[in-house]
Enzyme design. Sequence first.
Site, mmCIF file in Angstrom:
data_model
loop_
_atom_site.group_PDB
_atom_site.id
_atom_site.type_symbol
_atom_site.label_atom_id
_atom_site.label_comp_id
_atom_site.label_asym_id
_atom_site.label_seq_id
_atom_site.Cartn_x
_atom_site.Cartn_y
_atom_site.Cartn_z
ATOM 1 C CD GLU A 158 13.053 -7.763 58.764
ATOM 2 O OE1 GLU A 158 12.138 -8.421 59.321
ATOM 3 O OE2 GLU A 158 13.468 -6.695 59.197
ATOM 4 C CD GLU A 199 -0.087 -13.596 59.663
ATOM 5 O OE1 GLU A 199 0.423 -12.955 58.741
ATOM 6 O OE2 GLU A 199 -0.148 -13.179 60.835
ATOM 7 C CE1 TYR A 242 7.336 -13.026 55.013
ATOM 8 C CE2 TYR A 242 6.339 -15.198 54.853
ATOM 9 C CZ TYR A 242 7.039 -14.258 55.576
ATOM 10 O OH TYR A 242 7.464 -14.546 56.841
ATOM 11 C CG ASP A 272 6.013 -10.372 62.378
ATOM 12 O OD1 ASP A 272 7.235 -10.164 62.537
ATOM 13 O OD2 ASP A 272 5.431 -10.258 61.291
ATOM 14 C CB SER A 327 3.823 -6.919 63.403
ATOM 15 O OG SER A 327 4.514 -7.871 62.714
ATOM 16 C CB SER A 328 -1.392 -3.999 62.038
ATOM 17 O OG SER A 328 -1.341 -4.366 60.679
ATOM 18 C CB SER A 329 -1.566 -9.328 60.750
ATOM 19 O OG SER A 329 -0.193 -9.497 60.491
ATOM 20 C CG ASP A 334 10.628 -15.170 61.033
ATOM 21 O OD1 ASP A 334 10.877 -15.136 59.806
ATOM 22 O OD2 ASP A 334 9.559 -14.792 61.521
ATOM 23 C CB SER A 370 -12.109 -1.777 62.919
ATOM 24 O OG SER A 370 -10.933 -0.984 62.880
#
Length: 387
Positions: free
Chosen positions: A33, A162, A224, A174, A128-130, A36, A67
């Site tokens: 984690e 992104e 982040y 992701d 990781s829906s995005s 990356d 949606s």
Amino acid sequence: MKKQLLDKFEEMYGSAEGAEVYFAPGRVNLIGEHTDYNGGHVFPCALTLGTYAAVKRRDDDLLRFFSMNFENVGVIESSLSDLKPYEEAGWTNYPKGVMWAFEQRGMKIPNGMDIVLFGNIPNGSGLSSSASLEVLTGFILRDLFGFDVTNQDLALIGQFSENQFNGCNCGIMDQFASAMGKKDHAIFLDTASLEFEYAPLVLDGMKIVVTNSKVKHSLVDSAYNDRRNSCERALKDLQTVCGIHSLGELNEAEFEQAKNSIKDPDDRLKAKHAVYENQRTLKAVEALKANDLTTFGQLMNASHVSLRDDYEVSCEEIDTLVDAAWKVDGVVGSRITGGGFGGCTVSIVKDEAVETFKAALSQAYKKAYDKEPEFYVVEAGDGPYKL
């Protein structure tokens, strides 16, 4: 699922004739984690949860998005001539970002689209829906318009969009896990070179259980990017004494020898996590290959401690869930997964302990926060496909 999407498509846009249906998965990261973007290794797998879309080409350049997860928002309209991020565009900035990224690479999108989406990844859960939505969009564009891109390209385009369009400085993991997923396998990926191998995820008598804290986080935020900046400063300091290009090149002993070159004590802690987590990931994959799940679990636990104490991306709610998991007989390992600040934990649990695990975590969480966590017993699934 296909029928539900096409029925909703017809309801929203008048006719579903000629509409195609697609899927791209979310991912869970077993270990590795925040490595990356530090040139380290990661070990995610794609899930059978993800994002579905029904799509139909238009004759003009209009883009219409709907949606099923946000029905009250209604149809959001845009166009190919206005591919810019707008706050009020909400979630549609992710697919629009991918369309923009295709055009940045010289792939002109000739027609607009009508799109209906449905995702069964819990929103803000850290699964990781995005990235799933980005890979899905790229896969759709390739299929509808015949662009010459590989699945690996789709991952890179998703990451680029992104970073550059949505302003989140995420690494490649992701999107790579979503684009390159393989059923019953995890992906051992060197993020520095993009070399990877599939490792069979044979968990005889065990399950992967994802626990959703229901604490929402947004990765497009300062925390982040702050950690990424911290690691970049640490790398610059280290480069004054070692010839490295990324933190992932150091092992623990090399880091300990050179760490005093890192001026800021907080940067030093963040870099320590990146180095040690990368080494844990290498050891974890070896343990899995040797069918040594006890060691794999211990490394997962150590990963959580490092993310909590050194990298400081956990939170009280997640720690409560992990602490409760560690006390359950039959839990092989448990840790936070995803970017942090909420989201989910991932645990490997023996079959006979799954119900006890759920009960113990529910009880601890209810007592501490008067909330119920959600549990998903997940499987490693394939990358994107057409239904």
